[in-house]
Design an enzyme around this catalytic site. Structure first.
Site, PDB file in Angstrom:
ATOM      1  CB  CYS A 140       3.888  -2.011  -3.862  1.00 14.37           C
ATOM      2  SG  CYS A 140       3.349  -1.236  -2.327  1.00 14.37           S
ATOM      3  CE1 TYR A 160      -0.855   4.476  -4.993  1.00 12.81           C
ATOM      4  CE2 TYR A 160       0.988   5.570  -3.913  1.00 12.81           C
ATOM      5  CZ  TYR A 160       0.481   4.497  -4.631  1.00 12.81           C
ATOM      6  OH  TYR A 160       1.300   3.462  -4.999  1.00 12.81           O
TER       7      TYR A 160
END
Length: 313
Positions: free
Chosen positions: A49, A181
């Site tokens: 992440c 994203y």
């Protein structure tokens, strides 16, 4: 990070990141927030992440490894969320006794219904989550845990550069960190193209900016560099392919690519990068984007190649 839920995709096909529920802060003396103490808090991260990766790098650079303990989740999520296990099988978190990160969230708030995200920080004394609001975590490490910084720790958020760092961080988040994203999880062509154009316009600007400066702000390593690095280090391995951010690769940018290698080769960075975790998480977790769940081989690039940026101001 995981793929979006229905609530995170708008009617026009745009990706909208969910709000972060736990927003506790730390203070140096404990007078206004959770006190900055050694041995009390546990940081939960995924090596895959980028938001968690920031916290890992800052923790390393400031020398907080023995002050704030850390647990790494398995990179491959399933319907139960992030699991605390190693490669040989299931392992409970030896400090807090969790099998899954969801247990920390539900123990803190039994009514919690959002995603269970990393990074987050658990308070072993009150047995509740302090925060999962990733932008605050590194700032508090830098400003409130100063009594525990290593003697030669860099000043990553100096007061005289704060306004410039904050302004740059806003555009980095909007166009780059979250921009990949927005492109990857868009469900309409228009929203995908909007995100991609904004992303590459910003990368072009950053490449030009870094042509004459070794770092982004004030001629020194700061919070902004770390925020940009964690997206750049994933770019060619994941975002260019998996999120269709393929206008240009990182290696196609003369200055950004050299800048990313410069940071990677600094102590505190390279040892935090795990391409195996990164690739397995993205390609094995986002089944709608990668139904075959095949993990690409490569890219074959040399992150330790000379960057030749030492002479820049």
């Amino acid at each position: 990070m995981t793929g979006p839920t229905a609530a995170e995709t708008s009617a026009d096909g745009a990706f909208v990141r969910q709000p972060y529920r736990f927003r506790g802060r730390f203070s140096r003396d404990g007078s206004t927030a959770f006190p900055a103490e050694a041995g009390r808090y546990r940081l939960y991260v995924s090596l895959a992440c980028p938001w968690a990766h920031r916290a890992i790098i800052v923790r390393n650079l400031l020398g907080l490894q023995n002050v704030i303990s850390m647990a790494v989740v398995d990179p491959v999520r399933d319907e139960r969320g992030w699991a605390l296990r190693d490669g040989s099988g299931h392992e409970r978190d030896g400090v807090c006794g969790f099998d899954f990160l969801s247990e920390a969230y539900l123990r803190s708030d039994a009514s919690y219904e959002g995603r269970y995200t990393v990074p987050c920080i658990w308070d072993t004394r009150t047995e509740r989550l302090v925060t999962n609001n990733f932008p605050d975590i590194t700032i508090d490490f830098e400003t409130e845990f100063v009594d525990f910084h290593a003697p030669q720790a860099p000043e990553l958020y100096p007061a005289h550069l704060k306004s410039e760092i904050d302004a740059l961080n806003d555009v980095l988040y909007r166009d780059v960190n979250d921009g990949v994203y927005k492109a990857g999880f868009a469900t309409s062509q228009a929203k995908y193209e909007e995100a991609v154009h904004a992303l590459f316009a910003r990368l072009d600007d950053l490449d030009a900016r870094l042509a004459s400066s070794r770092y982004l702000v004030g001629g020194q390593l700061t919070e902004s560099d770390i925020r940009l690095f964690t997206t750049l280090v994933r770019f060619d391995a994941v975002y260019a392919i998996h999120f269709k951010c393929s206008v240009r690769r990182l290696v196609d940018y003369e200055h950004l690519w050299a800048y990313a290698r410069d940071l990677y080769q600094r102590p505190g960075f390279q040892e935090t990068v795990n391409f195996d975790h990164i690739k397995r998480h993205y390609y094995l977790t986002h089944e709608k984007l990668n139904p075959s769940r095949l993990v690409p081989v490569g890219p074959a690039v040399n992150w330790n190649a000379p960057h030749r940026r030492e002479a820049l101001p």
